[in-house]
Design a protein around this motif. Structure first.
Motif, PDB file in Angstrom:
ATOM      1  N   ALA A  43       0.842  -1.209   0.000  1.00 38.96           N
ATOM      2  CA  ALA A  43       0.000   0.000   0.000  1.00 38.96           C
ATOM      3  C   ALA A  43       0.872   1.252   0.000  1.00 38.96           C
ATOM      4  CB  ALA A  43      -0.919  -0.006   1.220  1.00 38.96           C
ATOM      5  N   LYS A  44       1.947   1.221   0.786  1.00 37.30           N
ATOM      6  CA  LYS A  44       2.853   2.355   0.860  1.00 37.30           C
ATOM      7  C   LYS A  44       3.521   2.584  -0.498  1.00 37.30           C
ATOM      8  CE  LYS A  44       6.861   4.089   3.393  1.00 37.30           C
ATOM      9  NZ  LYS A  44       7.814   3.816   4.494  1.00 37.30           N
ATOM     10  N   ALA A  45       3.967   1.496  -1.123  1.00 39.74           N
ATOM     11  CA  ALA A  45       4.617   1.594  -2.429  1.00 39.74           C
ATOM     12  C   ALA A  45       3.645   2.144  -3.472  1.00 39.74           C
ATOM     13  CB  ALA A  45       5.137   0.219  -2.856  1.00 39.74           C
ATOM     14  N   THR A  46       2.397   1.666  -3.399  1.00 37.18           N
ATOM     15  CA  THR A  46       1.374   2.134  -4.336  1.00 37.18           C
ATOM     16  C   THR A  46       1.119   3.626  -4.157  1.00 37.18           C
ATOM     17  OG1 THR A  46       0.301  -0.036  -4.371  1.00 37.18           O
ATOM     18  CG2 THR A  46      -1.019   1.854  -5.089  1.00 37.18           C
ATOM     19  N   THR A  47       1.015   4.032  -2.883  1.00 34.42           N
ATOM     20  CA  THR A  47       0.763   5.433  -2.581  1.00 34.42           C
ATOM     21  C   THR A  47       1.931   6.309  -3.041  1.00 34.42           C
ATOM     22  OG1 THR A  47      -0.528   4.784  -0.649  1.00 34.42           O
ATOM     23  CG2 THR A  47       0.173   7.067  -0.760  1.00 34.42           C
ATOM     24  N   LEU A  48       3.149   5.843  -2.785  1.00 34.60           N
ATOM     25  CA  LEU A  48       4.322   6.595  -3.220  1.00 34.60           C
ATOM     26  C   LEU A  48       4.366   6.702  -4.750  1.00 34.60           C
ATOM     27  CD1 LEU A  48       7.034   5.195  -0.774  1.00 34.60           C
ATOM     28  CD2 LEU A  48       6.156   7.538  -0.837  1.00 34.60           C
ATOM     29  N   ALA A  49       3.982   5.637  -5.401  1.00 32.80           N
ATOM     30  CA  ALA A  49       3.949   5.639  -6.865  1.00 32.80           C
ATOM     31  C   ALA A  49       2.900   6.627  -7.367  1.00 32.80           C
ATOM     32  CB  ALA A  49       3.642   4.231  -7.387  1.00 32.80           C
ATOM     33  N   GLU A  50       1.750   6.664  -6.663  1.00 38.06           N
ATOM     34  CA  GLU A  50       0.689   7.610  -7.038  1.00 38.06           C
ATOM     35  C   GLU A  50       1.182   9.039  -6.866  1.00 38.06           C
ATOM     36  OE1 GLU A  50      -3.531   6.943  -6.082  1.00 38.06           O
ATOM     37  OE2 GLU A  50      -2.840   5.150  -5.029  1.00 38.06           O
ATOM     38  N   ILE A  51       1.889   9.285  -5.767  1.00 36.88           N
ATOM     39  CA  ILE A  51       2.420  10.631  -5.513  1.00 36.88           C
ATOM     40  C   ILE A  51       3.382  11.026  -6.622  1.00 36.88           C
ATOM     41  CG2 ILE A  51       3.973  11.963  -4.018  1.00 36.88           C
ATOM     42  CD1 ILE A  51       2.680  10.669  -1.644  1.00 36.88           C
ATOM     43  N   ALA A  52       4.293  10.113  -6.956  1.00 38.58           N
ATOM     44  CA  ALA A  52       5.272  10.398  -8.017  1.00 38.58           C
ATOM     45  C   ALA A  52       4.569  10.678  -9.343  1.00 38.58           C
ATOM     46  CB  ALA A  52       6.229   9.212  -8.161  1.00 38.58           C
ATOM     47  N   ALA A  53       3.552   9.867  -9.658  1.00 42.09           N
ATOM     48  CA  ALA A  53       2.819  10.043 -10.911  1.00 42.09           C
ATOM     49  C   ALA A  53       2.081  11.380 -10.924  1.00 42.09           C
ATOM     50  CB  ALA A  53       1.837   8.893 -11.102  1.00 42.09           C
ATOM     51  N   LYS A  54       1.484  11.729  -9.762  1.00 44.57           N
ATOM     52  CA  LYS A  54       0.719  12.961  -9.672  1.00 44.57           C
ATOM     53  C   LYS A  54       1.652  14.166  -9.759  1.00 44.57           C
ATOM     54  CE  LYS A  54      -3.533  13.094  -9.373  1.00 44.57           C
ATOM     55  NZ  LYS A  54      -4.360  13.092 -10.561  1.00 44.57           N
ATOM     56  N   ARG A  55       2.809  14.059  -9.130  1.00 45.75           N
ATOM     57  CA  ARG A  55       3.775  15.160  -9.205  1.00 45.75           C
ATOM     58  C   ARG A  55       4.260  15.352 -10.642  1.00 45.75           C
ATOM     59  NH1 ARG A  55       7.145  13.811  -3.684  1.00 45.75           N
ATOM     60  NH2 ARG A  55       5.852  15.037  -2.272  1.00 45.75           N
ATOM     61  N   LYS A  56       4.469  14.254 -11.335  1.00 43.83           N
ATOM     62  CA  LYS A  56       4.900  14.333 -12.736  1.00 43.83           C
ATOM     63  C   LYS A  56       3.796  14.965 -13.575  1.00 43.83           C
ATOM     64  CE  LYS A  56       6.779  11.657 -16.581  1.00 43.83           C
ATOM     65  NZ  LYS A  56       5.972  12.354 -17.573  1.00 43.83           N
ATOM     66  N   GLU A  57       2.554  14.603 -13.262  1.00 53.47           N
ATOM     67  CA  GLU A  57       1.411  15.163 -13.988  1.00 53.47           C
ATOM     68  C   GLU A  57       1.378  16.672 -13.823  1.00 53.47           C
ATOM     69  OE1 GLU A  57      -3.444  15.129 -13.659  1.00 53.47           O
ATOM     70  OE2 GLU A  57      -2.320  13.387 -12.953  1.00 53.47           O
ATOM     71  N   ILE A  58       1.615  17.141 -12.603  1.00 47.18           N
ATOM     72  CA  ILE A  58       1.612  18.578 -12.333  1.00 47.18           C
ATOM     73  C   ILE A  58       2.799  19.243 -13.017  1.00 47.18           C
ATOM     74  CG2 ILE A  58       1.866  20.325 -10.532  1.00 47.18           C
ATOM     75  CD1 ILE A  58       0.297  18.535  -8.689  1.00 47.18           C
ATOM     76  N   ALA A  59       3.984  18.573 -12.942  1.00 51.05           N
ATOM     77  CA  ALA A  59       5.184  19.133 -13.563  1.00 51.05           C
ATOM     78  C   ALA A  59       5.019  19.260 -15.072  1.00 51.05           C
ATOM     79  CB  ALA A  59       6.389  18.251 -13.238  1.00 51.05           C
ATOM     80  N   ASP A  60       4.333  18.284 -15.671  1.00 49.42           N
ATOM     81  CA  ASP A  60       4.117  18.300 -17.123  1.00 49.42           C
ATOM     82  C   ASP A  60       3.058  19.310 -17.528  1.00 49.42           C
ATOM     83  OD1 ASP A  60       5.999  16.369 -17.434  1.00 49.42           O
ATOM     84  OD2 ASP A  60       4.581  14.706 -17.556  1.00 49.42           O
ATOM     85  N   PHE A  61       2.251  19.722 -16.560  1.00 49.98           N
ATOM     86  CA  PHE A  61       1.159  20.645 -16.862  1.00 49.98           C
ATOM     87  C   PHE A  61       1.705  22.068 -16.866  1.00 49.98           C
ATOM     88  CE2 PHE A  61      -2.932  22.779 -15.784  1.00 49.98           C
ATOM     89  CZ  PHE A  61      -3.597  22.385 -16.919  1.00 49.98           C
TER      90      PHE A  61
END
Length: 202
Positions: A43-61
């Motif tokens: 669950a922690k790994a999944t959450t961290l992966a979600e955070i990384a993906a979301k941060r990348k989404e914001i960075a790309d925006f």
């Protein structure tokens, strides 16, 4: 003695069963603990992966900064207001030009008839010579042509402003979406961070 032995044997066998049961339960508990730990780790790994993906989404925006999107929204809204004011003025002028053309055409038609009077001496136009009549018609036609040119120019400007107005509306809609996306992304990041903090305490 034999009976005593059988009693002791029975007790021993009971103890063996209890011990075996305890060992089974301990093994089961241990496995459950391992599985639970693994679940938290996953669950922690999944959450961290979600955070990384979301941060990348914001960075790309390109408009990840909510303030930047808000400032652009205000700029485009102000532009739209100015376009509306300009459109209203030009549309009014366009109507005036068309009205003028209509009135001038009507005046031209009357020249040389008994209905028309000279605007200077108020005598019937028939009292003047033909050259004056032709001159009056020519002058009116020049005014008609000038009014038509002005109306045509205004029509082009109005069409251009309408196009700019639509562009401004599109940009405003895009900025509203951008602001919404930024807010949702930031809220999601906060939730994911809270999830990580919670999982880290386990």
């Amino acid at each position: 003695t034999k009976k005593l032995y059988e009693i002791e044997l029975t007790k021993y066998e009971s103890f063996e069963k209890v011990i075996a049961q305890l060992e089974t339960e301990n093994a089961k508990f241990g496995q459950q603990k391992i599985e639970q730990s693994q679940k938290f780790a996953d669950a922690k790994a999944t959450t961290l992966a979600e955070i990384a993906a979301k941060r990348k989404e914001i960075a790309d925006f390109t408009l990840s900064d909510t303030k930047q999107a808000t400032d652009l929204l205000a700029k485009y809204t102000d532009c739209l207001d100015k376009i509306d004011v300009s459109l209203e003025k030009k549309h009014k002028s366009y109507i005036e030009c068309n009205t003028l053309v209509t009135n001038l055409k009507e005046s031209k038609k009357k020249i040389g008839t008994s209905e028309n009077k000279c605007p200077v001496c108020l005598k019937p136009i028939t009292d003047h010579d033909t050259a004056l009549i032709e001159k009056e018609k020519h002058d009116i036609q020049k005014s008609i042509d000038a009014a038509n040119v002005a109306a045509s120019k205004l029509k082009t400007e109005i069409d251009s402003l309408k196009e700019k107005k639509q562009q401004a509306k599109t940009l405003i809609a895009q900025q509203n979406v951008a602001i919404s996306v930024c807010k949702e992304a930031n809220q999601r990041i906060d939730i994911l961070k809270s999830n990580v903090e919670y999982l880290e305490t386990k």
